[in-house]
Design a protein around this motif. Structure first.
Motif, mmCIF file in Angstrom:
data_model
loop_
_atom_site.group_PDB
_atom_site.id
_atom_site.type_symbol
_atom_site.label_atom_id
_atom_site.label_comp_id
_atom_site.label_asym_id
_atom_site.label_seq_id
_atom_site.Cartn_x
_atom_site.Cartn_y
_atom_site.Cartn_z
ATOM 1 N N GLU A 68 11.736 6.050 15.350
ATOM 2 C CA GLU A 68 10.743 5.669 14.336
ATOM 3 C C GLU A 68 11.276 5.819 12.916
ATOM 4 O OE1 GLU A 68 7.286 7.995 15.137
ATOM 5 O OE2 GLU A 68 6.695 6.788 16.880
ATOM 6 N N GLY A 69 12.528 6.257 12.786
ATOM 7 C CA GLY A 69 13.132 6.383 11.463
ATOM 8 C C GLY A 69 12.758 7.631 10.718
ATOM 9 N N ARG A 70 12.091 8.588 11.368
ATOM 10 C CA ARG A 70 11.749 9.850 10.717
ATOM 11 C C ARG A 70 13.010 10.680 10.479
ATOM 12 N NH1 ARG A 70 6.452 8.749 9.371
ATOM 13 N NH2 ARG A 70 5.445 7.745 11.158
ATOM 14 N N CYS A 71 13.945 10.614 11.420
ATOM 15 C CA CYS A 71 15.247 11.266 11.282
ATOM 16 C C CYS A 71 16.331 10.201 11.425
ATOM 17 C CB CYS A 71 15.440 12.341 12.349
ATOM 18 S SG CYS A 71 14.280 13.728 12.230
ATOM 19 N N SER A 72 17.404 10.358 10.680
ATOM 20 C CA SER A 72 18.475 9.356 10.708
ATOM 21 C C SER A 72 19.437 9.559 11.863
ATOM 22 C CB SER A 72 19.245 9.369 9.383
ATOM 23 O OG SER A 72 18.417 8.942 8.322
ATOM 24 N N LEU A 73 19.648 10.824 12.267
ATOM 25 C CA LEU A 73 20.543 11.158 13.368
ATOM 26 C C LEU A 73 19.866 12.172 14.280
ATOM 27 C CD1 LEU A 73 23.944 11.619 11.469
ATOM 28 C CD2 LEU A 73 23.314 9.684 12.916
ATOM 29 N N GLY A 74 20.351 12.255 15.514
ATOM 30 C CA GLY A 74 19.801 13.241 16.438
ATOM 31 C C GLY A 74 20.758 13.507 17.581
ATOM 32 N N ILE A 75 20.638 14.690 18.157
ATOM 33 C CA ILE A 75 21.392 15.054 19.359
ATOM 34 C C ILE A 75 20.391 15.327 20.472
ATOM 35 C CG2 ILE A 75 22.866 16.806 20.434
ATOM 36 C CD1 ILE A 75 24.198 17.207 17.713
ATOM 37 N N THR A 76 20.524 14.610 21.583
ATOM 38 C CA THR A 76 19.638 14.815 22.720
ATOM 39 C C THR A 76 20.281 14.211 23.957
ATOM 40 O OG1 THR A 76 17.341 14.642 23.492
ATOM 41 C CG2 THR A 76 18.305 12.678 22.474
ATOM 42 N N GLY A 77 19.683 14.474 25.108
ATOM 43 C CA GLY A 77 20.203 13.901 26.341
ATOM 44 C C GLY A 77 19.913 12.414 26.415
ATOM 45 N N ILE A 78 20.858 11.667 26.970
ATOM 46 C CA ILE A 78 20.644 10.223 27.095
ATOM 47 C C ILE A 78 19.506 9.935 28.066
ATOM 48 C CG2 ILE A 78 22.261 9.754 28.990
ATOM 49 C CD1 ILE A 78 21.842 7.711 25.724
ATOM 50 N N ASP A 79 19.185 10.903 28.939
ATOM 51 C CA ASP A 79 18.017 10.774 29.811
ATOM 52 C C ASP A 79 16.736 10.719 29.002
ATOM 53 O OD1 ASP A 79 19.115 13.601 29.573
ATOM 54 O OD2 ASP A 79 17.032 14.025 30.097
ATOM 55 N N GLN A 80 16.665 11.530 27.944
ATOM 56 C CA GLN A 80 15.470 11.526 27.094
ATOM 57 C C GLN A 80 15.346 10.203 26.339
ATOM 58 O OE1 GLN A 80 13.315 13.744 27.435
ATOM 59 N NE2 GLN A 80 14.353 15.586 28.150
ATOM 60 N N VAL A 81 16.480 9.646 25.945
ATOM 61 C CA VAL A 81 16.474 8.344 25.271
ATOM 62 C C VAL A 81 15.967 7.268 26.226
ATOM 63 C CG1 VAL A 81 17.892 6.591 24.133
ATOM 64 C CG2 VAL A 81 18.358 9.021 23.740
ATOM 65 N N ALA A 82 16.478 7.275 27.442
ATOM 66 C CA ALA A 82 16.054 6.280 28.436
ATOM 67 C C ALA A 82 14.580 6.440 28.782
ATOM 68 C CB ALA A 82 16.909 6.416 29.696
ATOM 69 N N GLU A 83 14.109 7.666 28.889
ATOM 70 C CA GLU A 83 12.711 7.925 29.219
ATOM 71 C C GLU A 83 11.783 7.476 28.098
ATOM 72 O OE1 GLU A 83 9.264 9.362 31.188
ATOM 73 O OE2 GLU A 83 11.264 8.862 31.914
ATOM 74 N N SER A 84 12.217 7.645 26.851
ATOM 75 C CA SER A 84 11.361 7.343 25.697
ATOM 76 C C SER A 84 11.197 5.852 25.437
ATOM 77 C CB SER A 84 11.946 7.992 24.437
ATOM 78 O OG SER A 84 13.121 7.309 24.005
ATOM 79 N N LYS A 85 12.173 5.050 25.868
ATOM 80 C CA LYS A 85 12.187 3.607 25.621
ATOM 81 C C LYS A 85 12.272 3.273 24.125
ATOM 82 C CE LYS A 85 11.751 2.387 29.944
ATOM 83 N NZ LYS A 85 12.409 3.521 30.574
ATOM 84 N N MET A 86 12.758 4.219 23.322
ATOM 85 C CA MET A 86 12.884 3.978 21.892
ATOM 86 C C MET A 86 14.182 3.221 21.597
ATOM 87 S SD MET A 86 10.111 5.184 20.700
ATOM 88 C CE MET A 86 10.472 4.959 18.960
ATOM 89 N N ASN A 87 14.143 2.402 20.568
ATOM 90 C CA ASN A 87 15.295 1.611 20.152
ATOM 91 C C ASN A 87 16.116 2.427 19.153
ATOM 92 O OD1 ASN A 87 17.133 -0.397 19.564
ATOM 93 N ND2 ASN A 87 15.748 -1.545 18.236
ATOM 94 N N VAL A 88 17.225 2.991 19.611
ATOM 95 C CA VAL A 88 18.095 3.796 18.755
ATOM 96 C C VAL A 88 19.536 3.342 18.928
ATOM 97 C CG1 VAL A 88 16.559 5.807 18.897
ATOM 98 C CG2 VAL A 88 18.455 5.588 20.517
ATOM 99 N N GLU A 89 20.368 3.738 17.964
ATOM 100 C CA GLU A 89 21.811 3.508 18.073
ATOM 101 C C GLU A 89 22.436 4.649 18.871
ATOM 102 O OE1 GLU A 89 23.731 1.053 16.924
ATOM 103 O OE2 GLU A 89 22.151 -0.072 15.924
ATOM 104 N N ASP A 90 23.197 4.318 19.899
ATOM 105 C CA ASP A 90 23.901 5.328 20.694
ATOM 106 C C ASP A 90 25.308 5.442 20.135
ATOM 107 O OD1 ASP A 90 24.879 7.061 22.552
ATOM 108 O OD2 ASP A 90 24.686 5.733 24.270
ATOM 109 N N HIS A 91 25.549 6.449 19.296
ATOM 110 C CA HIS A 91 26.815 6.548 18.582
ATOM 111 C C HIS A 91 27.935 7.172 19.414
ATOM 112 C CE1 HIS A 91 25.270 5.081 14.819
ATOM 113 N NE2 HIS A 91 24.351 6.018 14.756
#
Length: 297
Positions: A68-91
């Protein structure tokens, strides 16, 4: 809480606030020279040497804050990214926090094939990924009603079967000891995962974000490589460079001794003993290995 408004001159970096990812994330930030001091019970820490504010959040919430653009960067599990269905850059894949999202059933039960779970009760905290998995398993289209009943439980998922709440669970497994202690066994892996550095599609300070990504990339590269140096007769150089070609190329410098050279090359850490043996056999001497704390490759 609108942190962007309160910290307009800082890039917000979301970090897991506790658990298996927290300590490794902190080590990574230290390696990237992002200096900060986190006060007791405080979930925000201002960097003392960069225009960055660290925001400590539950790992499951980080993809949403970044997406949602509240934070510019983040560290988390890729499982959480897949579960959230959010559109983020995977750096970057950070290569820690490795585990698997698995389907687990009673070890002493009669279920050995995941297809036997169709129509049964499944408990998980990953309802989105579990629904996707059983949608494919049942041959349904996304959104169609499933025969399988998928229930959400936020914690202690492994206890659900013993308590009679579920026939099976879908949960993250690292070593498997917790599941074995609960009398469970894996029959299918839904997803393998590890911690990743993710980013917003619209970071507030793109140049700062790029610097952080480069620094963390350097820390990761340094963890995989060592610097190997040695002396050798020039006549043996062709054979030696086949052993230590380097990432781009090895550095070769002439020595004061006629016909001799010094070679410096990056070598994969996991191969260093084998490489040193081969160099010795090929005629190299004075072989030294140096640890890397950071680099740019």
């Amino acid at each position: 809480m609108e942190l962007v408004a309160h910290l307009p001159d800082k890039l917000l970096f979301a970090v897991p606030k506790k658990g298996r990812l927290y300590e490794r994330a902190i080590q990574l930030l230290e390696g990237a020279d992002i200096q900060f001091r986190r006060g007791n019970r405080l979930d925000i820490a201002i960097s003392t040497n960069m225009p960055v504010a660290l925001v400590f959040l539950p790992a499951a919430d980080i993809p949403r804050f970044v997406g949602e653009g509240r934070c510019s960067l983040g560290i988390t599990g890729i499982d959480q990214v897949a579960e959230s269905k959010m559109n983020v850059e995977d750096h970057l894949d950070l290569n820690f926090g490795k585990c698997a999202l698995q389907v687990q059933v009673p070890e002493k039960g009669d279920i050995d094939d995941v297809k036997q779970l169709i129509g049964k009760n499944i408990v998980t905290s990953f309802t989105s990924l579990t629904t996707e998995f059983f949608t494919k398993l049942e041959g349904k289209q996304p959104g169609e009603k499933l025969e399988t009943n998928i229930k959400y439980v936020g914690g202690s998922v492994e206890a659900a079967v013993a308590l009679g709440v579920a026939d099976a669970i879908v949960d993250l497994v690292e070593s498997g000891e917790t599941m074995r202690a609960a009398g469970l066994k894996p029959i299918e892996t839904v997803l393998t995962t590890s911690a990743h550095l993710i980013g917003s599609n619209t970071p507030t300070y793109p140049d700062v974000a790029k610097t952080i990504i480069n620094r963390i990339s350097g820390v990761l590269a340094a963890s995989k490589y060592v610097l190997c140096t040695y002396n050798a007769p020039r006549s043996a150089l062709d054979s030696l460079l086949k052993i230590t070609p380097g990432r781009q190329a090895a550095t070769v410098s002439p020595l004061e001794i006629e016909g001799w050279v010094a070679v410096s090359s990056m070598v994969e850490k996991k191969r260093v003993a084998e490489v040193m043996d081969s160099l010795t056999d090929a005629g190299a001497i004075d072989i030294l290995v140096f640890q890397l704390s950071n680099c740019r490759v």
